[in-house]
Design a protein around this motif. Structure first.
Motif, PDB file in Angstrom:
ATOM      1  N   ALA A 174       0.924  -1.636   0.241  1.00 20.46           N
ATOM      2  CA  ALA A 174       0.053  -0.067  -0.055  1.00 20.46           C
ATOM      3  C   ALA A 174       1.008   1.509   0.044  1.00 20.46           C
ATOM      4  O   ALA A 174       0.668   2.313  -0.572  1.00 20.46           O
ATOM      5  CB  ALA A 174      -0.807   0.324   1.270  1.00 20.46           C
ATOM      6  N   HIS A 175       1.433   1.071   0.847  1.00 24.30           N
ATOM      7  CA  HIS A 175       2.894   2.923   0.711  1.00 24.30           C
ATOM      8  C   HIS A 175       3.503   2.680  -0.263  1.00 24.30           C
ATOM      9  O   HIS A 175       3.717   3.658  -1.083  1.00 24.30           O
ATOM     10  CB  HIS A 175       3.333   2.577   2.095  1.00 24.30           C
ATOM     11  CG  HIS A 175       3.301   2.987   3.934  1.00 24.30           C
ATOM     12  ND1 HIS A 175       2.841   3.762   3.873  1.00 24.30           N
ATOM     13  CD2 HIS A 175       2.704   2.265   3.986  1.00 24.30           C
ATOM     14  CE1 HIS A 175       2.123   3.320   5.029  1.00 24.30           C
ATOM     15  NE2 HIS A 175       2.480   2.784   5.552  1.00 24.30           N
ATOM     16  N   ARG A 176       3.857   1.725  -0.773  1.00 23.22           N
ATOM     17  CA  ARG A 176       4.799   1.467  -2.342  1.00 23.22           C
ATOM     18  C   ARG A 176       3.633   2.394  -3.425  1.00 23.22           C
ATOM     19  O   ARG A 176       4.367   2.918  -3.900  1.00 23.22           O
ATOM     20  CB  ARG A 176       4.954   0.589  -2.505  1.00 23.22           C
ATOM     21  CG  ARG A 176       6.261   0.139  -3.833  1.00 23.22           C
ATOM     22  CD  ARG A 176       7.417   0.881  -3.876  1.00 23.22           C
ATOM     23  NE  ARG A 176       8.016   0.687  -5.436  1.00 23.22           N
ATOM     24  CZ  ARG A 176       8.630   1.400  -6.029  1.00 23.22           C
ATOM     25  NH1 ARG A 176       9.038   2.627  -5.407  1.00 23.22           N
ATOM     26  NH2 ARG A 176       8.969   1.433  -7.050  1.00 23.22           N
ATOM     27  N   TRP A 177       2.673   1.459  -3.770  1.00 25.11           N
ATOM     28  CA  TRP A 177       2.079   1.812  -4.695  1.00 25.11           C
ATOM     29  C   TRP A 177       1.988   3.192  -4.672  1.00 25.11           C
ATOM     30  O   TRP A 177       1.702   4.630  -5.252  1.00 25.11           O
ATOM     31  CB  TRP A 177       0.689   1.478  -4.449  1.00 25.11           C
ATOM     32  CG  TRP A 177      -0.096   1.460  -5.566  1.00 25.11           C
ATOM     33  CD1 TRP A 177      -0.395   2.134  -6.530  1.00 25.11           C
ATOM     34  CD2 TRP A 177      -1.718   1.187  -5.457  1.00 25.11           C
ATOM     35  NE1 TRP A 177      -1.548   1.913  -7.102  1.00 25.11           N
ATOM     36  CE2 TRP A 177      -2.577   1.453  -7.020  1.00 25.11           C
ATOM     37  CE3 TRP A 177      -2.590   0.124  -4.903  1.00 25.11           C
ATOM     38  CZ2 TRP A 177      -3.431   1.290  -7.356  1.00 25.11           C
ATOM     39  CZ3 TRP A 177      -3.672  -0.563  -5.363  1.00 25.11           C
ATOM     40  CH2 TRP A 177      -4.265   0.063  -6.718  1.00 25.11           C
ATOM     41  N   ASN A 178       1.385   4.389  -3.050  1.00 19.51           N
ATOM     42  CA  ASN A 178       1.295   5.329  -3.223  1.00 19.51           C
ATOM     43  C   ASN A 178       2.612   6.221  -3.084  1.00 19.51           C
ATOM     44  O   ASN A 178       2.507   7.217  -4.376  1.00 19.51           O
ATOM     45  CB  ASN A 178       0.216   5.722  -1.767  1.00 19.51           C
ATOM     46  CG  ASN A 178      -0.225   7.527  -1.862  1.00 19.51           C
ATOM     47  OD1 ASN A 178      -0.837   7.524  -1.681  1.00 19.51           O
ATOM     48  ND2 ASN A 178       0.970   7.822  -0.971  1.00 19.51           N
ATOM     49  N   GLN A 179       3.368   5.942  -2.819  1.00 18.42           N
ATOM     50  CA  GLN A 179       4.415   6.451  -3.514  1.00 18.42           C
ATOM     51  C   GLN A 179       4.992   6.897  -4.436  1.00 18.42           C
ATOM     52  O   GLN A 179       6.051   7.887  -5.532  1.00 18.42           O
ATOM     53  CB  GLN A 179       6.054   5.748  -2.253  1.00 18.42           C
ATOM     54  CG  GLN A 179       7.447   6.871  -2.632  1.00 18.42           C
ATOM     55  CD  GLN A 179       7.937   5.813  -1.919  1.00 18.42           C
ATOM     56  OE1 GLN A 179       8.752   4.000  -2.617  1.00 18.42           O
ATOM     57  NE2 GLN A 179       9.068   5.492  -0.834  1.00 18.42           N
ATOM     58  N   ASN A 180       5.127   5.122  -5.457  1.00 20.27           N
ATOM     59  CA  ASN A 180       5.081   5.269  -6.758  1.00 20.27           C
ATOM     60  C   ASN A 180       4.374   6.216  -7.940  1.00 20.27           C
ATOM     61  O   ASN A 180       5.253   6.538  -9.070  1.00 20.27           O
ATOM     62  CB  ASN A 180       5.307   4.243  -7.570  1.00 20.27           C
ATOM     63  CG  ASN A 180       5.603   3.550  -8.921  1.00 20.27           C
ATOM     64  OD1 ASN A 180       5.009   3.706  -9.719  1.00 20.27           O
ATOM     65  ND2 ASN A 180       6.916   4.006  -9.009  1.00 20.27           N
ATOM     66  N   TRP A 181       3.302   6.417  -7.314  1.00 18.17           N
ATOM     67  CA  TRP A 181       1.881   7.061  -8.418  1.00 18.17           C
ATOM     68  C   TRP A 181       2.617   8.725  -7.593  1.00 18.17           C
ATOM     69  O   TRP A 181       2.667   9.450  -8.085  1.00 18.17           O
ATOM     70  CB  TRP A 181       0.818   6.992  -7.332  1.00 18.17           C
ATOM     71  CG  TRP A 181       0.348   5.741  -8.534  1.00 18.17           C
ATOM     72  CD1 TRP A 181       1.261   4.563  -9.539  1.00 18.17           C
ATOM     73  CD2 TRP A 181      -0.746   5.395  -8.977  1.00 18.17           C
ATOM     74  NE1 TRP A 181       0.679   3.855 -10.325  1.00 18.17           N
ATOM     75  CE2 TRP A 181      -0.177   4.009  -9.617  1.00 18.17           C
ATOM     76  CE3 TRP A 181      -2.037   5.550  -9.207  1.00 18.17           C
ATOM     77  CZ2 TRP A 181      -1.940   3.475 -10.683  1.00 18.17           C
ATOM     78  CZ3 TRP A 181      -3.098   5.149  -9.950  1.00 18.17           C
ATOM     79  CH2 TRP A 181      -3.251   3.966 -10.510  1.00 18.17           C
ATOM     80  N   SER A 182       2.441   8.932  -5.945  1.00 18.62           N
ATOM     81  CA  SER A 182       2.535  10.407  -5.667  1.00 18.62           C
ATOM     82  C   SER A 182       3.917  11.273  -7.117  1.00 18.62           C
ATOM     83  O   SER A 182       4.516  12.137  -6.392  1.00 18.62           O
ATOM     84  CB  SER A 182       3.047   9.946  -4.422  1.00 18.62           C
ATOM     85  OG  SER A 182       1.587  10.241  -3.694  1.00 18.62           O
ATOM     86  N   SER A 183       4.988  10.392  -6.663  1.00 16.69           N
ATOM     87  CA  SER A 183       6.385  10.381  -7.619  1.00 16.69           C
ATOM     88  C   SER A 183       6.449  11.732  -9.216  1.00 16.69           C
ATOM     89  O   SER A 183       7.143  12.450  -9.594  1.00 16.69           O
ATOM     90  CB  SER A 183       7.293   9.355  -7.420  1.00 16.69           C
ATOM     91  OG  SER A 183       7.063   8.848  -8.127  1.00 16.69           O
ATOM     92  N   LEU A 195      -4.698   8.794  -8.558  1.00 20.98           N
ATOM     93  CA  LEU A 195      -4.773   8.450  -7.306  1.00 20.98           C
ATOM     94  C   LEU A 195      -6.550   8.075  -6.473  1.00 20.98           C
ATOM     95  O   LEU A 195      -6.408   7.782  -6.419  1.00 20.98           O
ATOM     96  CB  LEU A 195      -3.733   9.418  -7.181  1.00 20.98           C
ATOM     97  CG  LEU A 195      -2.669   8.816  -6.594  1.00 20.98           C
ATOM     98  CD1 LEU A 195      -1.181   9.687  -6.577  1.00 20.98           C
ATOM     99  CD2 LEU A 195      -1.661   7.752  -5.823  1.00 20.98           C
ATOM    100  N   ALA A 196      -6.815   9.733  -7.273  1.00 24.21           N
ATOM    101  CA  ALA A 196      -8.096   9.835  -6.753  1.00 24.21           C
ATOM    102  C   ALA A 196      -9.079   9.103  -6.918  1.00 24.21           C
ATOM    103  O   ALA A 196      -9.971   8.903  -5.993  1.00 24.21           O
ATOM    104  CB  ALA A 196      -8.155  11.667  -7.379  1.00 24.21           C
ATOM    105  N   THR A 255       3.881  12.301   1.559  1.00 20.52           N
ATOM    106  CA  THR A 255       3.623  11.666   0.931  1.00 20.52           C
ATOM    107  C   THR A 255       2.118  10.707   1.935  1.00 20.52           C
ATOM    108  O   THR A 255       1.546   9.447  -0.278  1.00 20.52           O
ATOM    109  CB  THR A 255       4.378  10.839   0.075  1.00 20.52           C
ATOM    110  OG1 THR A 255       4.539  10.049   1.415  1.00 20.52           O
ATOM    111  CG2 THR A 255       5.235  11.714  -0.326  1.00 20.52           C
ATOM    112  N   THR A 256       1.948  10.181   3.071  1.00 23.32           N
ATOM    113  CA  THR A 256       0.821   9.545   3.065  1.00 23.32           C
ATOM    114  C   THR A 256      -0.432  10.136   3.000  1.00 23.32           C
ATOM    115  O   THR A 256      -0.665  11.551   2.788  1.00 23.32           O
ATOM    116  CB  THR A 256       1.284   9.374   4.410  1.00 23.32           C
ATOM    117  OG1 THR A 256       2.302   8.825   4.874  1.00 23.32           O
ATOM    118  CG2 THR A 256      -0.700   8.447   5.407  1.00 23.32           C
ATOM    119  N   GLY A 257      -1.766   9.271   2.222  1.00 19.93           N
ATOM    120  CA  GLY A 257      -2.814   9.795   1.169  1.00 19.93           C
ATOM    121  C   GLY A 257      -3.433   9.260   2.011  1.00 19.93           C
ATOM    122  O   GLY A 257      -3.310   7.789   2.594  1.00 19.93           O
ATOM    123  N   LEU A 258      -4.927   8.626   1.220  1.00 17.68           N
ATOM    124  CA  LEU A 258      -5.789   8.315   1.575  1.00 17.68           C
ATOM    125  C   LEU A 258      -5.795   6.428   0.560  1.00 17.68           C
ATOM    126  O   LEU A 258      -6.416   5.809   1.065  1.00 17.68           O
ATOM    127  CB  LEU A 258      -7.348   8.513   1.030  1.00 17.68           C
ATOM    128  CG  LEU A 258      -8.220  10.053   1.728  1.00 17.68           C
ATOM    129  CD1 LEU A 258      -8.905  10.488   1.677  1.00 17.68           C
ATOM    130  CD2 LEU A 258      -8.220   9.308   3.808  1.00 17.68           C
TER     131      LEU A 258
END
Length: 456
Positions: A174-183, A195-196, A255-258
């Motif tokens: 979960a963290h990896r997914w959010n981190q990669n797409w946020s980059s 992301l949304a 970078t932590t999100g929903l």
């Protein structure tokens, strides 16, 4: 005629590859893990067959001289000693011993150039024979009643540890997914929309699953535990979602999100549904009749329908097992066994299939052995920990053993009844929900509790 590359990998230290030279190139590290996975699948399928009375009956009816063959093998009447939970325990004992011995054998292997690495990456025919010998050896152990009793608790401990690894991998995923797409946001704003959208879809699935379970797994006159745990798990998912976007968490992890919370919520709802479906049925008296309540509404009385649901559930279960065994052994995913650090590499590039990105892209050597080209990518250092790789498969063997035999309800276990209710499975799955939520909450709170440790 066998191609030279097949002979080299079966009887030598060469990496395994297909005989067709037009196939895409394969890395040595990938080839090795693929072969061990085939071993694991083979033994797992054997265990499933051993726990299936349907398959046993079909073998008796279709195999010529079946009874005579069983008598010659001293396997009891109709090969009774080769089926059932005790046979699965013995076979999984052999597979667990195989992977545990290799885990010890490959401790501190750093490159693929040593003799121990050569054994790990090659000699597949000899290793296959060794695996068969280990699995067969379980049937010749002395004092088997005591062995089964002790091995059951060893399997339970290993199975629980494997569940924890699965949950840690999910949190890391979960963290990896959010981190990669946020980059990718600073290069293309479309990643914001992605992301949304994904977050909205996942939360919709989680809420829909919760509503579904409230409708079909609760009853005004019964199912108190169902109501309690649906409220508790739904509330905890809501709490961790608020916690993820709170200012105190955002200060330490911007970078932590929903998205992470949505992934965790969906998985918790899945585990909750699986737990409620695994609970023994409850009945209430209405109009002078006993009525079954709080059950999954798929059942229309057709045996074929039940077999389809059982087959799908079994496939999902063992798919998750293989994913955990393979993904947990990469260098990137093995960090899930440590406290998560929310650092983003400077060269991070957003990808739709981010989890399939290789740990390394530079290879020291490339060789062709009469067939598919093999890239020897571990000359300078191993891509994954050999020791940990085998240890995860060791735990996976124990988890398969306990799951196929229905954990502590082993005496009447059948693979056709894998998804039927038992209290042990119910509590294991429900506890997994809480452990998953705790692990995710810990990754959110620990940078705030120990800020110096997480400073760059």
């Amino acid at each position: 005629m066998l191609c030279p590359c097949l002979l080299a990998c079966c009887c030598g230290s060469a990496a395994c590859s297909l005989c067709c030279g037009c196939c895409p190139k394969i890395k040595q590290s990938t080839s090795t893990r693929f072969m061990y996975t085939l071993f694991f699948i083979l033994v797992t399928v054997t265990c499933v067959i051993m726990m299936s009375p349907t398959v046993e009956t079909a073998m008796q009816e279709n195999i010529p001289f079946y009874t005579e063959m069983c008598n010659k093998l001293n396997a009891g009447e109709n090969c009774s000693t080769l089926v059932g939970y005790s046979a699965v325990y013995k076979v999984c004992f052999g597979m667990a011993c195989f992977f545990f011995l290799f885990s010890v054998f490959t401790i501190r292997v750093q490159t693929s150039t040593g003799c121990r690495a050569a054994v790990h990456n090659g000699f597949w025919l000899f290793k296959f024979v060794a695996l068969l010998a280990c699995c067969a050896g379980g049937f010749f152990l002395p004092n088997q009643e005591r062995f089964l009793e002790v091995w059951r608790y060893v399997g339970a401990a290993g199975g629980f540890l494997f569940i924890i690894i699965q949950l840690m991998l999910l949190v890391q995923f979960a963290h990896r997914w959010n981190q990669n797409w946020s980059s990718g946001v600073k290069y293309n704003k479309i990643w914001y929309a992605a992301l949304a959208l994904v977050t909205l879809v996942l939360f919709s699935v989680a809420v829909g699953a919760l509503v579904f379970m409230i409708m079909f797994y609760t009853d005004p006159e019964a199912c108190f535990l169902n109501k309690l745990f649906l409220g508790v798990n739904g509330g905890l998912c809501f709490i961790v979602s608020l916690l993820a976007i709170s200012p105190c968490i955002q200060t330490f992890q911007p970078t932590t999100g929903l998205l992470q919370s949505a992934i965790i919520s969906v998985y918790v709802m899945y585990l909750t549904f699986s737990a409620l479906a695994s609970k023994p049925i409850e009945m209430v008296e209405r109009n002078g009749k006993n009525v079954t309540v709080c059950i999954f509404p798929y059942n229309s009385g057709l045996q074929s329908e039940t077999n389809i649901v059982t087959g799908i559930g079994t496939a999902i279960l063992f798919g998750c097992i293989l994913y955990s065994c393979l993904i947990s052994t990469t260098k990137r995913s093995s960090t899930a066994l440590q406290v998560y650090r929310n650092d983003m590499p400077e060269n991070e590039r957003a990808r739709c299939c981010f989890c399939c990105v290789d740990d390394t892209e530079d290879y020291d050597d490339e060789k062709t052995a009469g067939g598919q080209n093999v890239k020897y990518d571990e000359r300078d250092g191993t891509i994954y920990s050999y020791c940990y790789f085998h240890f995860v498969f060791f735990l996976g063997s124990l988890y398969v053993m306990m799951t196929v035999t229905n954990w502590f309800h082993y005496e009447n276990a059948k693979i056709e009844r894998l998804l039927e209710g038992s209290w042990s499975v119910f509590w294991i799955k429900m506890a997994s929900c809480w452990v998953c939520l705790f692990l995710y909450m810990w990754t959110l709170l620990v940078p705030m509790l120990f800020p110096k440790r997480f400073q760059a």
